[in-house]
Design a protein around this motif. Structure first.
Motif, PDB file in Angstrom:
ATOM      1  N   GLY A 162       0.773  -1.277   0.062  1.00 34.77           N
ATOM      2  CA  GLY A 162      -0.105   0.093   0.122  1.00 34.77           C
ATOM      3  C   GLY A 162       0.892   1.371  -0.211  1.00 34.77           C
ATOM      4  O   GLY A 162       1.800   1.378  -0.710  1.00 34.77           O
ATOM      5  N   ALA A 163       0.438   2.041   0.822  1.00 36.90           N
ATOM      6  CA  ALA A 163       1.059   3.343   0.896  1.00 36.90           C
ATOM      7  C   ALA A 163       2.560   3.388   1.427  1.00 36.90           C
ATOM      8  O   ALA A 163       3.396   4.405   1.133  1.00 36.90           O
ATOM      9  N   GLU A 164       3.107   2.227   2.138  1.00 35.17           N
ATOM     10  CA  GLU A 164       4.378   2.076   2.455  1.00 35.17           C
ATOM     11  C   GLU A 164       5.219   2.113   1.394  1.00 35.17           C
ATOM     12  O   GLU A 164       6.543   2.432   1.624  1.00 35.17           O
ATOM     13  N   LEU A 165       4.890   1.834   0.096  1.00 33.64           N
ATOM     14  CA  LEU A 165       5.613   1.713  -1.035  1.00 33.64           C
ATOM     15  C   LEU A 165       5.756   2.891  -1.654  1.00 33.64           C
ATOM     16  O   LEU A 165       6.413   2.860  -2.819  1.00 33.64           O
ATOM     17  N   ASP A 166       5.059   3.915  -1.361  1.00 32.01           N
ATOM     18  CA  ASP A 166       4.902   5.184  -2.142  1.00 32.01           C
ATOM     19  C   ASP A 166       6.390   5.784  -2.247  1.00 32.01           C
ATOM     20  O   ASP A 166       6.926   5.866  -1.085  1.00 32.01           O
ATOM     21  N   GLY A 172       6.568   3.739 -11.724  1.00 34.51           N
ATOM     22  CA  GLY A 172       6.962   5.108 -12.332  1.00 34.51           C
ATOM     23  C   GLY A 172       8.129   4.746 -13.280  1.00 34.51           C
ATOM     24  O   GLY A 172       8.768   3.560 -13.730  1.00 34.51           O
ATOM     25  N   ASP A 173       8.379   5.881 -14.308  1.00 32.24           N
ATOM     26  CA  ASP A 173       9.377   5.779 -15.151  1.00 32.24           C
ATOM     27  C   ASP A 173      10.709   5.763 -14.699  1.00 32.24           C
ATOM     28  O   ASP A 173      11.429   4.894 -15.013  1.00 32.24           O
ATOM     29  N   GLU A 174      11.165   6.608 -13.930  1.00 35.89           N
ATOM     30  CA  GLU A 174      12.579   7.069 -13.520  1.00 35.89           C
ATOM     31  C   GLU A 174      12.465   7.417 -12.029  1.00 35.89           C
ATOM     32  O   GLU A 174      11.580   7.705 -11.296  1.00 35.89           O
ATOM     33  N   VAL A 175      13.590   6.942 -11.271  1.00 44.04           N
ATOM     34  CA  VAL A 175      13.931   7.350 -10.008  1.00 44.04           C
ATOM     35  C   VAL A 175      14.863   7.823  -9.761  1.00 44.04           C
ATOM     36  O   VAL A 175      15.780   8.101 -10.680  1.00 44.04           O
ATOM     37  N   LEU A 176      15.440   7.867  -8.610  1.00 41.62           N
ATOM     38  CA  LEU A 176      16.695   8.714  -8.332  1.00 41.62           C
ATOM     39  C   LEU A 176      18.074   8.187  -8.980  1.00 41.62           C
ATOM     40  O   LEU A 176      18.751   8.988  -9.858  1.00 41.62           O
ATOM     41  N   ASP A 177      18.118   6.914  -8.839  1.00 40.60           N
ATOM     42  CA  ASP A 177      19.253   6.356  -9.655  1.00 40.60           C
ATOM     43  C   ASP A 177      18.606   5.152 -10.341  1.00 40.60           C
ATOM     44  O   ASP A 177      18.429   4.099  -9.770  1.00 40.60           O
ATOM     45  N   GLY A 178      18.647   5.137 -11.733  1.00 42.38           N
ATOM     46  CA  GLY A 178      18.220   3.918 -12.118  1.00 42.38           C
ATOM     47  C   GLY A 178      16.533   4.062 -12.485  1.00 42.38           C
ATOM     48  O   GLY A 178      16.136   5.154 -12.352  1.00 42.38           O
ATOM     49  N   ALA A 179      15.856   2.785 -12.906  1.00 39.94           N
ATOM     50  CA  ALA A 179      14.600   2.872 -12.974  1.00 39.94           C
ATOM     51  C   ALA A 179      13.828   2.172 -11.962  1.00 39.94           C
ATOM     52  O   ALA A 179      14.544   1.631 -11.157  1.00 39.94           O
ATOM     53  N   SER A 180      12.386   2.374 -12.091  1.00 36.86           N
ATOM     54  CA  SER A 180      11.536   1.921 -11.137  1.00 36.86           C
ATOM     55  C   SER A 180      11.735   0.308 -11.130  1.00 36.86           C
ATOM     56  O   SER A 180      12.085  -0.419 -12.219  1.00 36.86           O
ATOM     57  N   VAL A 181      11.044  -0.423 -10.051  1.00 38.63           N
ATOM     58  CA  VAL A 181      11.065  -1.704 -10.339  1.00 38.63           C
ATOM     59  C   VAL A 181      10.169  -2.261 -11.431  1.00 38.63           C
ATOM     60  O   VAL A 181      10.526  -3.233 -12.175  1.00 38.63           O
ATOM     61  N   GLU A 182       9.204  -1.618 -11.725  1.00 39.84           N
ATOM     62  CA  GLU A 182       8.075  -1.902 -12.684  1.00 39.84           C
ATOM     63  C   GLU A 182       8.689  -1.668 -14.100  1.00 39.84           C
ATOM     64  O   GLU A 182       8.923  -2.447 -14.781  1.00 39.84           O
ATOM     65  N   SER A 183       9.527  -0.668 -14.134  1.00 38.65           N
ATOM     66  CA  SER A 183      10.239  -0.297 -15.195  1.00 38.65           C
ATOM     67  C   SER A 183      11.384  -1.460 -15.820  1.00 38.65           C
ATOM     68  O   SER A 183      11.347  -1.482 -16.868  1.00 38.65           O
ATOM     69  N   GLN A 184      12.073  -1.687 -14.798  1.00 34.93           N
ATOM     70  CA  GLN A 184      13.357  -2.498 -14.789  1.00 34.93           C
ATOM     71  C   GLN A 184      12.654  -3.895 -15.461  1.00 34.93           C
ATOM     72  O   GLN A 184      13.221  -4.463 -16.220  1.00 34.93           O
ATOM     73  N   LEU A 185      11.587  -4.496 -14.699  1.00 32.51           N
ATOM     74  CA  LEU A 185      11.060  -5.671 -15.112  1.00 32.51           C
ATOM     75  C   LEU A 185      10.568  -5.781 -16.529  1.00 32.51           C
ATOM     76  O   LEU A 185      10.492  -6.580 -17.402  1.00 32.51           O
ATOM     77  N   ASP A 186       9.976  -4.365 -16.822  1.00 33.21           N
ATOM     78  CA  ASP A 186       9.455  -4.316 -18.326  1.00 33.21           C
ATOM     79  C   ASP A 186      10.690  -4.358 -19.466  1.00 33.21           C
ATOM     80  O   ASP A 186      10.549  -4.973 -20.189  1.00 33.21           O
ATOM     81  N   ARG A 187      11.733  -3.746 -19.031  1.00 32.73           N
ATOM     82  CA  ARG A 187      13.002  -3.627 -19.912  1.00 32.73           C
ATOM     83  C   ARG A 187      13.589  -4.972 -20.089  1.00 32.73           C
ATOM     84  O   ARG A 187      13.888  -5.493 -21.170  1.00 32.73           O
TER      85      ARG A 187
END
Length: 294
Positions: A162-166, A172-187
């Protein structure tokens, strides 16, 4: 001379004494009880004036009920799901397995390398060995297994966390360093379906090479009640399996592990991310088997 014997005169009998009767004592008649004096009639009491009924205090107004909070609707993941030849080879590798849990238990009891310390059940030891050996013989099929396992558990993790993972870089597309988990799995899924330098560069671009701590480190390792935090590393593990080559399995980080080791240990992380007090590892492995053979 003969004296004539004088005859003694017979004594006179005394007349019997007449007993005098004691004078009869007259019994006194019992004294008549005096009649109790008549009770004085009590003066009639005046009726008390009727009391006025106390005015009822108005009941305090009940606070208005707050509308029940609607559970936030979690958007479905948007990552690409592998459908190419590597997925078919994965199906073929599992086609002969009747019970994936039993197969993992069997693999765990055979001679082999020491298991990763976080593969803490017999089934997880076997899962690590199965994934590692598959990736050694068929890298794309092994990474496909890891990506499918991670994608299978991702919606569960989002709902549990839930909100703990916000703002933690899960979506999302990009995070501070690298991509989000969702985006990395997509790639990684797109690389599995079409391995090329172009798709490899996209995976490399989303890989974060600077993490100093990992979820399994003592400072961060979550309890099963917060097992969803394990998933923070899954995109990194899949990416490492794509971009890394040989390495040292005894290291504590996927930055130095061989690609096949990242696959095997990544599957362990996927399973632990779904494990709770109410969900056993055996049930998770059966679900993963279904997702990998669908």
């Amino acid at each position: 001379m003969a004296r004539a014997k004088a005859k003694k005169a017979a004594p006179k009998k005394k007349a019997p004494a007449v007993k005098k009767k004691a004078p009869a004592v007259k019994k006194k008649a019992p004294a008549k009880k005096k009649a109790a004096p008549a009770k004085k009639k009590s003066a009639a009491k005046k009726p008390a004036p009727a009391k006025k009924p106390a005015a009822k205090k108005p009941a305090p107004a009940k606070p208005a009920k707050k509308p029940a909070k609607k559970s936030a609707v979690i958007a479905a993941p948007t990552f690409h799901v592998p459908t190419g030849p590597a997925r078919q080879r994965l199906r073929d590798a599992l086609a002969w397995v009747e019970d994936f849990v039993v197969e993992c238990q069997r693999l765990a009891t055979e001679e082999g390398p020491l298991p990763w310390q976080h593969a803490d059940t017999l089934e997880l030891v076997g899962l690590e060995r199965w994934g590692t050996e598959l990736a050694k013989s068929d890298r794309e099929a092994g990474i496909c297994a890891l990506v499918l396992a991670a994608q299978h558990g991702f919606p569960r993790v989002l709902e549990a966390g839930g909100a703990e993972l916000d703002s933690m870089g899960f979506r999302g597309d990009e995070v501070l360093d690298g991509a989000s988990v969702e985006s990395q799995l997509d790639r990684c899924a797109k690389w599995v379906d079409a391995p090329s330098q172009a798709t490899l560069d996209v995976v490399q671009d989303g890989f974060d090479p600077t993490r100093q701590l990992h979820t399994w480190d003592p400072e961060l390792q979550p309890h099963d009640a917060k097992s969803f935090f394990w998933y923070y590393e899954l995109g990194q593990l899949a990416s490492a399996a794509v971009v890394k080559g040989d390495g040292d399995a005894d290291s504590t980080s996927y930055y130095y592990w061989p690609a096949a080791v990242s696959v095997g240990r990544g599957l362990v992380v996927a399973a632990r991310g779904m494990r709770t007090d109410a969900v056993e590892v055996s049930a998770i492995l059966r679900d993963l088997y279904v997702s990998m053979t669908a």
